[in-house]
Design a protein around this motif. Structure first.
Motif, mmCIF file in Angstrom:
data_model
loop_
_atom_site.group_PDB
_atom_site.id
_atom_site.type_symbol
_atom_site.label_atom_id
_atom_site.label_comp_id
_atom_site.label_asym_id
_atom_site.label_seq_id
_atom_site.Cartn_x
_atom_site.Cartn_y
_atom_site.Cartn_z
ATOM 1 N N SER A 1 0.017 -14.186 2.515
ATOM 2 C CA SER A 1 -0.050 -12.983 2.007
ATOM 3 C C SER A 1 0.851 -12.086 2.939
ATOM 4 O O SER A 1 0.826 -12.232 4.288
ATOM 5 C CB SER A 1 -1.365 -12.354 1.859
ATOM 6 O OG SER A 1 -1.104 -10.703 1.739
ATOM 7 N N CYS A 2 1.896 -11.130 2.690
ATOM 8 C CA CYS A 2 2.473 -10.246 3.499
ATOM 9 C C CYS A 2 3.055 -9.155 2.598
ATOM 10 O O CYS A 2 3.083 -9.262 1.660
ATOM 11 C CB CYS A 2 3.738 -10.995 4.045
ATOM 12 S SG CYS A 2 4.989 -11.841 2.782
ATOM 13 N N GLN A 3 3.167 -8.105 3.453
ATOM 14 C CA GLN A 3 3.647 -6.775 2.797
ATOM 15 C C GLN A 3 5.030 -6.790 2.138
ATOM 16 O O GLN A 3 5.734 -7.965 2.616
ATOM 17 C CB GLN A 3 3.763 -5.839 3.762
ATOM 18 C CG GLN A 3 2.380 -5.313 4.378
ATOM 19 C CD GLN A 3 1.470 -4.702 3.424
ATOM 20 O OE1 GLN A 3 1.921 -4.118 2.312
ATOM 21 N NE2 GLN A 3 0.403 -4.669 3.541
ATOM 22 N N ARG B 1 2.808 -5.186 -2.868
ATOM 23 C CA ARG B 1 2.107 -6.576 -2.060
ATOM 24 C C ARG B 1 3.035 -7.651 -2.772
ATOM 25 O O ARG B 1 2.813 -7.653 -3.998
ATOM 26 C CB ARG B 1 0.940 -6.376 -1.888
ATOM 27 C CG ARG B 1 0.598 -7.624 -0.895
ATOM 28 C CD ARG B 1 -1.154 -7.409 -0.792
ATOM 29 N NE ARG B 1 -1.358 -6.113 -0.017
ATOM 30 C CZ ARG B 1 -1.645 -6.156 1.263
ATOM 31 N NH1 ARG B 1 -1.198 -7.337 2.131
ATOM 32 N NH2 ARG B 1 -1.652 -5.092 1.858
ATOM 33 N N SER C 1 -9.154 -8.864 -7.012
ATOM 34 C CA SER C 1 -8.492 -10.339 -6.586
ATOM 35 C C SER C 1 -7.731 -10.756 -7.679
ATOM 36 O O SER C 1 -7.767 -10.516 -8.869
ATOM 37 C CB SER C 1 -9.524 -11.311 -6.065
ATOM 38 O OG SER C 1 -10.672 -11.399 -7.142
ATOM 39 N N ARG D 1 -7.302 -14.767 -4.314
ATOM 40 C CA ARG D 1 -6.825 -14.150 -3.202
ATOM 41 C C ARG D 1 -7.353 -12.497 -3.427
ATOM 42 O O ARG D 1 -7.369 -12.069 -4.405
ATOM 43 C CB ARG D 1 -5.240 -13.835 -2.896
ATOM 44 C CG ARG D 1 -4.631 -15.389 -2.682
ATOM 45 C CD ARG D 1 -3.115 -14.938 -2.703
ATOM 46 N NE ARG D 1 -2.399 -16.114 -2.208
ATOM 47 C CZ ARG D 1 -1.828 -16.789 -3.103
ATOM 48 N NH1 ARG D 1 -1.978 -16.688 -4.361
ATOM 49 N NH2 ARG D 1 -1.107 -17.949 -2.826
ATOM 50 N N ARG D 2 -7.929 -12.054 -2.352
ATOM 51 C CA ARG D 2 -8.339 -10.537 -2.159
ATOM 52 C C ARG D 2 -7.083 -9.560 -2.413
ATOM 53 O O ARG D 2 -6.065 -10.113 -1.478
ATOM 54 C CB ARG D 2 -9.157 -10.140 -1.203
ATOM 55 C CG ARG D 2 -9.719 -8.811 -1.013
ATOM 56 C CD ARG D 2 -10.825 -8.799 -0.105
ATOM 57 N NE ARG D 2 -10.381 -9.062 1.250
ATOM 58 C CZ ARG D 2 -11.114 -9.302 2.069
ATOM 59 N NH1 ARG D 2 -12.443 -9.503 2.062
ATOM 60 N NH2 ARG D 2 -10.791 -9.554 3.655
ATOM 61 N N SER E 1 -6.487 -6.539 -1.481
ATOM 62 C CA SER E 1 -6.395 -5.516 -0.492
ATOM 63 C C SER E 1 -5.525 -6.091 0.712
ATOM 64 O O SER E 1 -4.902 -5.304 1.168
ATOM 65 C CB SER E 1 -7.846 -4.807 -0.111
ATOM 66 O OG SER E 1 -8.521 -6.136 0.644
ATOM 67 N N ASP E 2 -5.900 -7.049 0.921
ATOM 68 C CA ASP E 2 -5.025 -7.821 2.243
ATOM 69 C C ASP E 2 -4.588 -9.290 2.187
ATOM 70 O O ASP E 2 -4.075 -9.874 2.850
ATOM 71 C CB ASP E 2 -6.037 -8.036 3.594
ATOM 72 C CG ASP E 2 -7.395 -8.471 3.235
ATOM 73 O OD1 ASP E 2 -7.369 -9.314 2.099
ATOM 74 O OD2 ASP E 2 -8.313 -8.745 4.055
ATOM 75 N N GLY E 3 -4.732 -9.666 0.881
ATOM 76 C CA GLY E 3 -4.268 -11.171 0.536
ATOM 77 C C GLY E 3 -4.786 -12.384 1.104
ATOM 78 O O GLY E 3 -4.636 -13.366 0.982
ATOM 79 N N LEU E 4 -5.985 -12.065 1.502
ATOM 80 C CA LEU E 4 -7.018 -13.065 2.064
ATOM 81 C C LEU E 4 -7.390 -14.083 1.205
ATOM 82 O O LEU E 4 -7.592 -13.728 0.006
ATOM 83 C CB LEU E 4 -8.281 -12.454 2.923
ATOM 84 C CG LEU E 4 -9.161 -13.430 3.411
ATOM 85 C CD1 LEU E 4 -8.649 -14.193 4.535
ATOM 86 C CD2 LEU E 4 -10.302 -12.818 3.955
#
Length: 705
Positions: A30-32, A82, A102, A115-116, A118-121
């Motif tokens: 994940s990345c912005q 995102r 997700s 993946r979540r 909010s942050d890509g986790l």
């Protein structure tokens, strides 16, 4: 990709259970949108080919997915929020979780990932398929995941721990689509074997099989789970009864395969999306066409179309031919939102003179982007095609041209079309370029064996350059604007005097295809590259052959010098998908760059030479660092080891402490990749820290990084 983690080796790791988990740690998923951390390039402009999209349960957000990952958008204004990406994987399917927190994806690696948002986790991985995953689904209560794969199986998983609950086997060819019933008691699968099957779960028993006359592209349950839909390559959608497999309704009218089918949330409408680029709404009971949301906007261009209802049924999310994703109102088909950037294959790319913007061109659009954050600035549309783009030296104009479209001048600030450069003899140009002072445009005509010169101020045709025996592929001005080089499909390169159009020289070193041409910024050399997999360097002084650049295994589609004329950049137009950086002085290949998922089409250096762009058939433009990679420094006792240096590169190491800051060591020659040891220089100063002061591809090491 670097040699230690090739796409092939990563694929193998991802398919090997525990190895997959460690492999994921090597590649941030994940990345912005503004940050390409974790991928080998610096930044990406354009989002690649879109394969589908879906709205979040609350309708506030949407995701699109395709060749270059999954993208999260804000529905209200179409802003990109995102990006979730594994650089080497094409995403074939993506869905929101029921609570919208997700996203579940599946793609060519054969692994499904949750993946979540909010942050890509990565919350959970589902590993077990032996081939690509074509479709994913999450049960309405969120407790189970269903995947369908090219390995001819569908698999049922527990969401909480990724455990495999059941393998659904019975199809004879690749599974194209999977779906859960609303009560979670049944699963539905469609396959290339032209059948759809209903399964009892978790038992895994097939309770219904229906057969179409061609492969099944899409399937969907009705909200009450009593009927289901199929869309197939026989241009038909059908509604079936779950209990006994009876065909209840056939929806006719599409002129190509039906790629997507879905019931509206209340069951009152059936949605179909087809390769004929139409989206139709039907009455379920009798197949009456209620409304067509999208008529074919480009009848000469056909590609897959996907369509999905929003949760409340008021809007439809669709992708067409990879160009963009749109949200349309079901009441009247009007546009509610557009999620742009999913261009199809790109043909050209260029920097603005100040390096702050880039322009990309392909299919029927040119797009300008902000380099700093990859923000899309403006779109320039030409229905006849865009295969060539360029900024004017002043940065105020954009020049576009296409094989079926005359060169056009656009104002950068507001996108206004200022002028079409028409020679009155033919239509279309393979390439068009500005003269160094911006006063003229030269165009390589796509249907004539010649090039033409226009005056920018009034569009007046100044002269033709006649002499090739086949159409011209490329044109380039010398830095002083007095010469014009052209590369033709007659496998020759010709050099002309701009002032009067006289032919000065014909170069015949290539053996196949039409060469691309470019002058070095210092005016000393002309580089040509062609279908014979060679780049050639010619001396302008006497037009003698100075150097050959060999190494590509496919034809070379573009070539460009660095601003200081010391480097040459080439890219291939075939399956190699590689750009190569060469040193002009000795024709040494310094580094290769791979990251595209389709063939490459164009390259362009930034004005300062520290970065370059590549564009390709995957619809993406990637920004790369042209400098040598940063070596690794490690203090070992009283010595400093410098490792991970790249052959052909030169480095300078500095030391910084409370007492001093100075360069303590520079490579006396190019570093050949071995570990280089710097003797202890500050044995008495424990506060010393070492850093890479400079790196370059020749011994003219600049100051600073």
């Amino acid at each position: 990709m670097n040699a230690t983690c090739s796409p092939q080796s990563l694929c193998a790791a991802l398919r090997s259970g525990l190895a997959m988990l460690s492999a994921l740690l090597l590649w941030p998923l994940s990345c912005q949108a503004q940050d390409e951390t974790g991928v080998p390039w610096v930044r990406q402009f354009g989002l690649g080919f879109a394969r589908g999209g879906v709205c979040s349960p609350d309708g506030v957000q949407a995701i699109t997915f395709g060749e270059r990952g999954v993208f999260l958008w804000n529905v209200a204004d179409g802003a990109l929020l995102r990006r979730f990406q594994l650089p080497i994987e094409r995403i074939n399917s993506a869905v929101f979780s029921p609570d919208g927190s997700s996203v579940l994806t599946g793609g060519t690696l054969g692994v499904a990932l949750l993946r979540r948002l909010s942050d890509g986790l990565v919350l959970q991985s589902f590993v077990g398929h032996t081939s690509a995953i074509n479709s994913v689904a999450i049960s309405h209560d969120g407790t189970r995941v269903l995947t369908g794969s090219a390995d001819v199986t569908a698999r049922l998983w527990r969401t909480s721990d990724g455990a495999l609950l059941q393998t659904l086997a019975g199809h004879s060819k690749s599974i194209t689509r999977v779906a859960f019933s609303s009560d979670g008691r049944r699963a539905l699968t469609g396959s290339d074997d032209a059948t759809a099957k209903v399964w009892e779960i978790p038992e895994g028993q097939c309770v219904c099989t229906v057969t179409c006359s061609n492969r099944v592209r899409s399937v969907a349950f009705s909200p009450d789970a009593q009927t289901f839909l199929t869309g197939s390559d026989d241009n038909l959608a059908r509604r079936w009864k779950v209990a006994n497999g009876t065909c209840l309704t056939t929806y006719t009218g599409h002129q190509s395969g039906v790629f997507d089918v879905e019931f509206s949330p209340d069951g009152g409408m059936v949605l179909t999306g087809s390769g004929d680029l139409t989206i139709n709404l039907w009455r379920p009971s009798d197949g009456t066409l209620l409304r067509q949301l999208l008529a074919n906007p480009r009848p000469w261009y056909s590609s897959a179309l996907t369509a999905r209802f929003s949760t409340d049924g008021s809007r439809v999310m669709s992708t067409v031919g990879g160009d963009s994703a749109t949200l349309r109102r079901t009441t009247d088909g009007t546009l509610a939102a557009t999620f742009e950037g999913h261009t199809t294959g790109l043909d050209d790319v260029a920097f603005s003179s100040d390096g702050t913007q880039v322009v990309t061109g392909g299919h029927h659009t040119a797009i300008t982007w902000q380099v700093a954050d990859a923000r899309r600035l403006r779109t320039f549309s030409d229905d006849y095609g865009v295969q060539s783009v360029a900024y004017s030296p002043s940065g105020t104009l954009i020049l576009t041209a296409g094989t079926s479209s005359d060169p056009k001048l656009w104002r950068v600030s507001d996108g206004t079309l200022l002028r079409t450069l028409d020679d009155y003899w033919s239509r279309g140009a393979n390439q068009a370029v500005f003269s160094p002072d911006g006063s003229m445009v030269a165009a390589a005509l796509s249907t004539e064996p010649r090039s033409v010169l226009f005056r920018v101020s009034d569009g007046q045709r100044l002269r033709f350059f006649d002499g090739h025996t086949n159409s011209v592929r490329s044109v380039a001005f010398s830095p002083d604007g007095t010469l014009l080089a052209t590369g033709g499909w007659d496998v020759t390169v010709k050099v002309w005097r701009v002032a009067d159009g006289s032919l000065l020289q014909t170069l015949t070193g290539h053996t196949n295809g039409a060469p691309m041409v470019t002058f070095s910024p210092d005016g000393l050399h002309l580089a040509t590259a062609g279908y014979d997999k060679l780049a050639l360097l010619w001396r302008v002084s006497d037009w003698g052959l100075a150097r050959r650049f060999e190494g590509h295994t496919r034809f070379i589609c573009d070539v460009e010098f660095s601003p200081d004329s010391t480097l040459l950049l080439t890219c291939d137009g075939g399956s190699e998908q590689t750009a190569r950086l060469w040193r002009v002085g000795d024709a040494r290949m310094l580094r290769t760059f791979q990251g595209h998922t389709g063939w490459m089409s164009a390259v362009a250096f930034s004005p300062d030479g520290t970065q370059f762009l590549t564009s390709g058939a995957d619809g993406a433009t990637l920004l790369w660092d042209a400098r040598p990679p940063r070596p690794r420094l490690e203090v070992r006792g009283t010595d400093l080891a410098v490792s991970d240096t790249l052959p052909g590169a030169y480095y300078s190491i500095g030391v910084r402490s409370a007492l001093t800051e100075r360069t303590v060591w520079s490579t006396p020659r190019e570093a050949e990749g071995q570990t280089l040891v710097v003797p202890d220089v500050l044995r008495t100063d424990g506060s010393a820290t070492f850093y890479v002061a400079a790196a370059a591809w020749d011994d003219r090491l600049p100051t600073g990084w």
